[in-house]
Design a protein around this motif. Sequence first.
Motif, PDB file in Angstrom:
ATOM      1  N   ARG A 118     -12.112   0.525  -2.799  1.00  0.00           N
ATOM      2  CA  ARG A 118     -12.066   1.346  -4.011  1.00  0.00           C
ATOM      3  C   ARG A 118     -10.769   1.067  -4.769  1.00  0.00           C
ATOM      4  O   ARG A 118      -9.690   1.398  -4.277  1.00  0.00           O
ATOM      5  CB  ARG A 118     -12.138   2.821  -3.643  1.00  0.00           C
ATOM      6  CG  ARG A 118     -13.462   3.176  -3.026  1.00  0.00           C
ATOM      7  CD  ARG A 118     -13.467   4.607  -2.551  1.00  0.00           C
ATOM      8  NE  ARG A 118     -14.786   4.914  -2.032  1.00  0.00           N
ATOM      9  CZ  ARG A 118     -15.289   6.131  -1.960  1.00  0.00           C
ATOM     10  NH1 ARG A 118     -14.574   7.167  -2.356  1.00  0.00           N
ATOM     11  NH2 ARG A 118     -16.496   6.321  -1.470  1.00  0.00           N
ATOM     12  N   LEU A 119     -10.904   0.460  -5.934  1.00  0.00           N
ATOM     13  CA  LEU A 119      -9.729   0.227  -6.771  1.00  0.00           C
ATOM     14  C   LEU A 119      -9.611   1.437  -7.678  1.00  0.00           C
ATOM     15  O   LEU A 119     -10.453   1.674  -8.539  1.00  0.00           O
ATOM     16  CB  LEU A 119      -9.887  -1.056  -7.588  1.00  0.00           C
ATOM     17  CG  LEU A 119     -10.241  -2.327  -6.792  1.00  0.00           C
ATOM     18  CD1 LEU A 119     -10.376  -3.517  -7.726  1.00  0.00           C
ATOM     19  CD2 LEU A 119      -9.197  -2.604  -5.713  1.00  0.00           C
ATOM     20  N   SER A 120      -8.561   2.225  -7.409  1.00  0.00           N
ATOM     21  CA  SER A 120      -8.463   3.527  -8.068  1.00  0.00           C
ATOM     22  C   SER A 120      -7.334   3.515  -9.097  1.00  0.00           C
ATOM     23  O   SER A 120      -6.270   2.959  -8.854  1.00  0.00           O
ATOM     24  CB  SER A 120      -8.199   4.567  -6.978  1.00  0.00           C
ATOM     25  OG  SER A 120      -7.644   5.712  -7.532  1.00  0.00           O
ATOM     26  N   PHE A 121      -7.589   4.112 -10.251  1.00  0.00           N
ATOM     27  CA  PHE A 121      -6.560   4.165 -11.300  1.00  0.00           C
ATOM     28  C   PHE A 121      -6.159   5.612 -11.511  1.00  0.00           C
ATOM     29  O   PHE A 121      -6.715   6.295 -12.350  1.00  0.00           O
ATOM     30  CB  PHE A 121      -7.110   3.593 -12.609  1.00  0.00           C
ATOM     31  CG  PHE A 121      -7.329   2.122 -12.549  1.00  0.00           C
ATOM     32  CD1 PHE A 121      -6.389   1.256 -13.052  1.00  0.00           C
ATOM     33  CD2 PHE A 121      -8.478   1.611 -11.965  1.00  0.00           C
ATOM     34  CE1 PHE A 121      -6.584  -0.109 -12.972  1.00  0.00           C
ATOM     35  CE2 PHE A 121      -8.675   0.250 -11.883  1.00  0.00           C
ATOM     36  CZ  PHE A 121      -7.727  -0.612 -12.393  1.00  0.00           C
ATOM     37  N   ARG A 129       1.710  -1.085  -7.258  1.00  0.00           N
ATOM     38  CA  ARG A 129       1.669   0.025  -6.288  1.00  0.00           C
ATOM     39  C   ARG A 129       0.230   0.347  -5.913  1.00  0.00           C
ATOM     40  O   ARG A 129      -0.076   0.682  -4.776  1.00  0.00           O
ATOM     41  CB  ARG A 129       2.318   1.280  -6.889  1.00  0.00           C
ATOM     42  CG  ARG A 129       2.186   2.511  -5.989  1.00  0.00           C
ATOM     43  CD  ARG A 129       2.661   3.776  -6.654  1.00  0.00           C
ATOM     44  NE  ARG A 129       1.941   4.115  -7.864  1.00  0.00           N
ATOM     45  CZ  ARG A 129       0.778   4.774  -7.886  1.00  0.00           C
ATOM     46  NH1 ARG A 129       0.188   5.122  -6.765  1.00  0.00           N
ATOM     47  NH2 ARG A 129       0.198   5.050  -9.038  1.00  0.00           N
ATOM     48  N   LYS A 130      -0.691   0.192  -6.914  1.00  0.00           N
ATOM     49  CA  LYS A 130      -2.090   0.514  -6.639  1.00  0.00           C
ATOM     50  C   LYS A 130      -2.741  -0.565  -5.794  1.00  0.00           C
ATOM     51  O   LYS A 130      -3.919  -0.484  -5.475  1.00  0.00           O
ATOM     52  CB  LYS A 130      -2.845   0.663  -7.962  1.00  0.00           C
ATOM     53  CG  LYS A 130      -2.367   1.861  -8.778  1.00  0.00           C
ATOM     54  CD  LYS A 130      -3.220   2.053 -10.013  1.00  0.00           C
ATOM     55  CE  LYS A 130      -2.961   3.384 -10.666  1.00  0.00           C
ATOM     56  NZ  LYS A 130      -2.172   3.287 -11.895  1.00  0.00           N
ATOM     57  N   GLY A 131      -2.002  -1.624  -5.500  1.00  0.00           N
ATOM     58  CA  GLY A 131      -2.539  -2.672  -4.635  1.00  0.00           C
ATOM     59  C   GLY A 131      -3.344  -3.723  -5.375  1.00  0.00           C
ATOM     60  O   GLY A 131      -4.078  -4.497  -4.766  1.00  0.00           O
ATOM     61  N   LEU A 132      -3.225  -3.771  -6.695  1.00  0.00           N
ATOM     62  CA  LEU A 132      -4.040  -4.729  -7.444  1.00  0.00           C
ATOM     63  C   LEU A 132      -3.431  -6.125  -7.456  1.00  0.00           C
ATOM     64  O   LEU A 132      -4.093  -7.095  -7.785  1.00  0.00           O
ATOM     65  CB  LEU A 132      -4.257  -4.240  -8.878  1.00  0.00           C
ATOM     66  CG  LEU A 132      -5.143  -3.004  -8.937  1.00  0.00           C
ATOM     67  CD1 LEU A 132      -5.311  -2.521 -10.346  1.00  0.00           C
ATOM     68  CD2 LEU A 132      -6.501  -3.294  -8.328  1.00  0.00           C
ATOM     69  N   ARG A 138       4.184   1.468  -1.142  1.00  0.00           N
ATOM     70  CA  ARG A 138       2.848   1.301  -1.699  1.00  0.00           C
ATOM     71  C   ARG A 138       1.848   2.148  -0.923  1.00  0.00           C
ATOM     72  O   ARG A 138       1.934   2.254   0.295  1.00  0.00           O
ATOM     73  CB  ARG A 138       2.459  -0.174  -1.583  1.00  0.00           C
ATOM     74  CG  ARG A 138       1.528  -0.596  -2.662  1.00  0.00           C
ATOM     75  CD  ARG A 138       1.110  -1.997  -2.417  1.00  0.00           C
ATOM     76  NE  ARG A 138      -0.253  -1.955  -1.968  1.00  0.00           N
ATOM     77  CZ  ARG A 138      -0.781  -2.863  -1.186  1.00  0.00           C
ATOM     78  NH1 ARG A 138      -0.088  -3.858  -0.748  1.00  0.00           N
ATOM     79  NH2 ARG A 138      -2.031  -2.756  -0.842  1.00  0.00           N
ATOM     80  N   GLY A 139       0.928   2.757  -1.635  1.00  0.00           N
ATOM     81  CA  GLY A 139      -0.073   3.575  -0.930  1.00  0.00           C
ATOM     82  C   GLY A 139       0.362   5.020  -0.834  1.00  0.00           C
ATOM     83  O   GLY A 139      -0.384   5.872  -0.395  1.00  0.00           O
ATOM     84  N   GLY A 140       1.606   5.294  -1.283  1.00  0.00           N
ATOM     85  CA  GLY A 140       2.107   6.660  -1.200  1.00  0.00           C
ATOM     86  C   GLY A 140       1.232   7.660  -1.918  1.00  0.00           C
ATOM     87  O   GLY A 140       1.032   8.763  -1.439  1.00  0.00           O
TER      88      GLY A 140
END
Length: 565
Positions: free
Chosen positions: A169-172, A188-191, A25-27
Motif C-alpha cells: 500500500r503506497l499511502s499519501f 519517508r513514505k518509502g517511494l 522512515r515508517g514513523g
Amino acid sequence: MNPALVFGALLLGAAGLRLLLGVQRGGARRGLPARHDSALSACLAPAIERRLGGYRQRIDHQNALAPRKLDVPRSVLVVGAGIAGMSAATTLAERGFEVTLRDKNPYLGGKLGAWTERQESGEELEVEHGFHAFFRHYYNLDGLLKKIGVRKNFAAIDDYLIVTHSHERLSFDDRVRTPLLNLLDLQRKGLFRLGEILFTRARDEMGVFLEYHPEKTFELYDDVPFGAFAEEAQLPPKLQIVFNTFARAFFSEHDRISLAELVKSFHFYYLSNDSGLLYDYPVEHHETAILGPWRAHMQGLGVHVELDRGVNAIAPLRTGFEVDGTRFDALVLAADVSGVRRVIESSPLLAQKHPSLSQALAAVKSSQRYSVWRLWLDRPVRDDVPVFVNTERYRLLDSVSMYHRITPQARAWAARHHGSVVELHSYAVPDELADESAVKAAFRAELERYFPELSGATMVHEAFQLKDDFTAFHCGLYARRPGTVTEADGLVLAGDWVKLPCPAMLMEAAATSGLLAANALLAREGLQEEPVYTVPTKGLMPSRVRPRPTEDRGASSAPSLAKPG
Ligand SMILES: Cc1cc2nc3c(=O)[nH]c(=O)nc-3n(C[C@H](O)[C@H](O)[C@H](O)COP(=O)(O)OP(=O)(O)OC[C@H]3O[C@@H](n4cnc5c(N)ncnc54)[C@H](O)[C@@H]3O)c2cc1C
C-alpha cells in the motif's frame, strides 16, 4: 541555481534533519510525531510560499468601477450542462443575462452526472457517472459549491492509497503539505531510497517537475511522451508506479501523455498549493448532494434548463447566432470534445464565416476510451481500505470505489444483501479490449486479484459505461488547443479541454473555463468580471527551463531530455 543540485542538497538536508531528530522512515505508520517535518516546514514554508507568489492568486481583470448588472436584454445559449456550462450559466444569470442551458443528456452535470436505473425487481438504483475527488485547491469549483450551499454534503477521504501488484500500500498521508518538502517527503513514505535519486540520472531529470513554466514547458516537452522520459530518467520503480497512476488520472496511458501536460498537472496538484493530497467526496447521490441544489439555484436566477435536448447546428448571423431555429445574442459552447466535433460538423455556415475556428474545433481530440462499471455484489468486501483506492493496473483496472460506504442507498442495499456495491474505473481502456464483454472480463479478473474475497460473487445488478468523450492530453496537441475567446464575436468556449491562462485540470479546469467564458461575455458588455482564482502560474524554478543538447537516443525520435549540467 541548478535544480538538480538544489533537489540533491534538500534531499540530503531532509534526511540529515530526520536522523538528527531521531525519527526514522515508517514513523508515520507507527504513530510517531512528525517533528522533523514540522521543523523543516516551519523554516522553509514561508519562503517557498513567497517564492511561488502565494498559493491563491486572482487572474480576472479587476475592474471594480464597472457596473455589475446588465441594463439591456441579452440572450445567451449555453451548450452543455457539465460543470463548465453550469458555471458559465450561473455567473451570467447572476448578472442579468437571459440564459438557456441546454444538454443532450436527460440529466445535469455531464461527467459528474447522476441518474437512477430501474431494475427488473422494480428497485430504482442510484448511479453516478463516476466517483469524483474534490481537491481542496479547486478554488473556483469550491467557490461555486459554497455559493450553492452544498459543501456540507462532503466528507474527507482518510488516505490517498495506491495498491500495488504485490498488495503493497503506497499511502499519501497529509503530514507534509508544503510544496517541494512534500516531494522530499516521498522518501519517508518509502517511494524511493536516497541512493536511487542521488546517484542516478533521476536527480538531474526530476528537476523538470520544479520548472513548470506556462509556455516554455510546452514548447520543450509537449512532444515528449512521459513514458519515454520516465525510462530515460531512470525513475525509481515505486515512483514510476505513482507517476503512471497519476498520468492515467488524465485519461492517458503513460506512453501517450505529453510530459508537458504531466509536469503542469504535477505542479497543479502537488507543487503549487499546501492543501494536501487528501480530498473531499460527496456522501450522497450526486443529484442530492450537488446537482439538484445547483439546478434549483440556477432556476432561482431565471436560467431555462433544457435537458434531453441536444444542439445540432450553429449558424452565425450578422449579430448573434441562430441555433436550431432560435436566435441568441451570444453562445457558450461547453460541450465535451466529441459533442463539439459533432456540432461543428453540422454547422457549415460557421465553417464558411470562421474557417480557422471550425478547423480548430473539428480537430479537438478524444483520449482513449474509459470505462465505469458499478456492481451490486452478494458478497461483502474488506473495509480496511479508504472508500476510493487506486490500483497499479494489470491491464485496465485503475481504481475501485466502495459505494456501500459512501451513499445511504448503497449502504442500505449492501446491508440487506450482506453484500457490497463497488465501482470500477479504467481511465484509459487498452485498444485491444475491443468490446464490452472483453472489458468486463478483464475488470472482473483484476478486481478479484486485489480483493480475492469477491471471487465467485454473484452480480445482482450492474451499470456499465464505455465512452470516448474525454479530451486527449497526448503529445503534440497543446499548440492547437483553442482558448476561451474565439474569433467569432460572442462565441466563447468552456470545458476541461479548453486552453487556460492558468494551470488547472479536470473539474477545476471545467469550473475555471466556465467562469472565464462568462467573464469574456461580461467584459464584452462592459461589466465587472467575476473573481477567478488560480494556484501559482509558475513552478519554483521556472527560469531554468531551457533546451537540452540532443544526444544519441538510438531508434527513438522523441526529443532528448538531457540537459547541460
Ligand atoms: C469516470 C470519471 C471519473 C472522474 N474523476 C474525477 C475526479 O476524481 N476529479 C476530477 O477533478 N475530475 C474527475 N473527472 C473529470 C471530470 O468529470 C471532468 O473533467 C469534468 O466533469 C468535465 O466537465 P465539463 O463541463 O468540461 O464537461 P462534461 O462534463 O463532459 O460536460 C459536457 C456536456 O456537454 C453535453 N453535450 C455534448 N454535446 C452536446 C450537444 N450537441 N448539445 C447539448 N449538449 C451537449 C454533454 O452531454 C455533457 O453533459 C472524472 C471523469 C470521469 C469520466
